[in-house]
Write an enzyme that holds these catalytic residues in place. Structure first.
Site, PDB file in Angstrom:
ATOM      1  N   HIS A 186     -13.624   3.347 -13.167  1.00 60.88           N
ATOM      2  CA  HIS A 186     -13.600   4.543 -11.891  1.00 60.88           C
ATOM      3  C   HIS A 186     -14.013   5.721 -12.853  1.00 60.88           C
ATOM      4  CE1 HIS A 186     -10.891   2.600  -9.579  1.00 60.88           C
ATOM      5  NE2 HIS A 186     -11.239   2.127  -9.511  1.00 60.88           N
ATOM      6  N   LYS A 211      -0.835  -2.296   3.409  1.00 62.72           N
ATOM      7  CA  LYS A 211      -1.233  -2.548   2.079  1.00 62.72           C
ATOM      8  C   LYS A 211      -0.378  -1.874   1.027  1.00 62.72           C
ATOM      9  CE  LYS A 211      -5.614  -3.111  -1.326  1.00 62.72           C
ATOM     10  NZ  LYS A 211      -6.416  -2.445  -1.526  1.00 62.72           N
ATOM     11  N   ARG A 271     -19.556  -4.520 -11.082  1.00 63.35           N
ATOM     12  CA  ARG A 271     -19.000  -5.203 -11.922  1.00 63.35           C
ATOM     13  C   ARG A 271     -19.472  -6.477 -11.534  1.00 63.35           C
ATOM     14  NH1 ARG A 271     -13.252  -4.387 -11.473  1.00 63.35           N
ATOM     15  NH2 ARG A 271     -13.676  -5.052  -9.911  1.00 63.35           N
ATOM     16  N   SER A 309      -7.971  -2.484 -11.589  1.00 62.01           N
ATOM     17  CA  SER A 309      -6.794  -2.102 -11.245  1.00 62.01           C
ATOM     18  C   SER A 309      -6.041  -2.916 -10.809  1.00 62.01           C
ATOM     19  CB  SER A 309      -6.561  -0.974  -9.888  1.00 62.01           C
ATOM     20  OG  SER A 309      -7.785  -0.272 -10.417  1.00 62.01           O
TER      21      SER A 309
HETATM   22  O1  PNS Z   1     -10.458   0.079  -4.239  1.00 65.46           O
HETATM   23  P1  PNS Z   1     -11.023  -0.756  -3.252  1.00 65.46           P
HETATM   24  O2  PNS Z   1      -9.569  -1.616  -2.238  1.00 65.46           O
HETATM   25  O3  PNS Z   1     -11.980  -1.492  -3.044  1.00 65.46           O
HETATM   26  O4  PNS Z   1     -11.476   0.223  -2.008  1.00 65.46           O
HETATM   27  C1  PNS Z   1     -11.407  -0.262  -0.455  1.00 65.46           C
HETATM   28  C2  PNS Z   1     -11.912   0.260   0.353  1.00 65.46           C
HETATM   29  C3  PNS Z   1     -10.818   1.382   0.342  1.00 65.46           C
HETATM   30  C4  PNS Z   1     -13.200   1.127   0.661  1.00 65.46           C
HETATM   31  C5  PNS Z   1     -11.948   0.107   2.117  1.00 65.46           C
HETATM   32  O5  PNS Z   1     -11.169  -1.345   2.253  1.00 65.46           O
HETATM   33  C6  PNS Z   1     -12.056   0.929   2.812  1.00 65.46           C
HETATM   34  O6  PNS Z   1     -12.532   0.909   3.211  1.00 65.46           O
HETATM   35  N1  PNS Z   1     -10.866   0.903   4.143  1.00 65.46           N
HETATM   36  C7  PNS Z   1     -10.537   2.326   5.052  1.00 65.46           C
HETATM   37  C8  PNS Z   1     -10.562   0.665   6.103  1.00 65.46           C
HETATM   38  C9  PNS Z   1     -12.430   0.467   7.120  1.00 65.46           C
HETATM   39  O7  PNS Z   1     -12.822   0.879   6.501  1.00 65.46           O
HETATM   40  N2  PNS Z   1     -12.564  -0.940   7.099  1.00 65.46           N
HETATM   41  C10 PNS Z   1     -13.542  -1.491   7.706  1.00 65.46           C
HETATM   42  C11 PNS Z   1     -14.349  -2.367   5.748  1.00 65.46           C
HETATM   43  S1  PNS Z   1     -15.393  -2.929   6.412  1.00 65.46           S
END
Ligand code: PNS
Length: 169
Positions: A23, A47, A98, A136
């Site tokens: 990150h 989560k 990645r 992570s």
């Molecule tokens: O680091 P991550 O867990 O891959 O991040 C994922 C994240 C937080 C970017 C994604 O889950 C997100 O945008 N969550 C907010 C809720 C949302 O908008 N959900 C619809 C996504 S299509």
């Protein structure tokens, strides 16, 4: 006509549980491209996170300071990313890539978000080769069982992980 999806400000959202060197590497490179980068910690009530939002924000803020990234700021959000981006007035979302499985996950999210807000644009950045295998999830698993995650996370995060799992044992 909708506003163009060009901007000098980018939003870097994620769980960052924990914030890794992968990150950080992406952030360092994004900070050279954009005038301002907002790294924002997601708070999804469904989560289970190892670290709270406040802890993750602290980890990122300390790592940014150690890396002297002066144009990067931290924030957190809950709810939909597209709504949050709109509230921030940000048009560009950055995410790291990645491996192939990341691509499928990111494509699906980006397409869904585009459906919700077509004016948002996505910039995908490949992770540095040395960070290709860092995730992570793996970092947490290794640290939980007492394995060495030095070099995979910033020094401050390393100490917080040791502290957390020392308490659990
Ligand atoms: O680091 P991550 O867990 O891959 O991040 C994922 C994240 C937080 C970017 C994604 O889950 C997100 O945008 N969550 C907010 C809720 C949302 O908008 N959900 C619809 C996504 S299509």
């Amino acid at each position: 006509m909708s506003a163009p999806a060009t901007s000098r400000v980018a939003l870097y959202p994620g769980s960052f549980d924990p914030f890794t060197n992968g990150h950080l590497d992406l952030l360092v490179r994004a900070a050279k491209i954009f005038e301002r980068v907002i790294v924002s910690v997601a708070c999804n009530p469904e989560k289970r996170y190892l670290f709270s939002v406040a802890e993750r924000l602290d980890h990122i803020a300390r790592s940014i300071k150690e890396a002297t990234l002066n144009n990067v700021e931290t924030d957190s959000f809950n709810g939909l990313l597209v709504d949050y981006a709109q509230r921030c007035g940000v048009k560009v979302i950055i995410r790291g890539l990645r491996v192939i499985s990341d691509f499928e996950y990111e494509l699906e999210m980006a397409m869904m978000n585009r459906k919700l807000n077509p004016s948002l644009e996505y910039v995908f950045m490949f992770t540095g080769e040395t960070n290709l295998y860092i995730s992570s999830t793996r970092v947490k698993e290794i640290a939980r069982f007492g394995g060495c995650v030095e070099g995979l996370v910033p020094p401050y995060v390393l100490e917080r992980l040791k502290e957390r799992f020392r308490k659990e044992r």
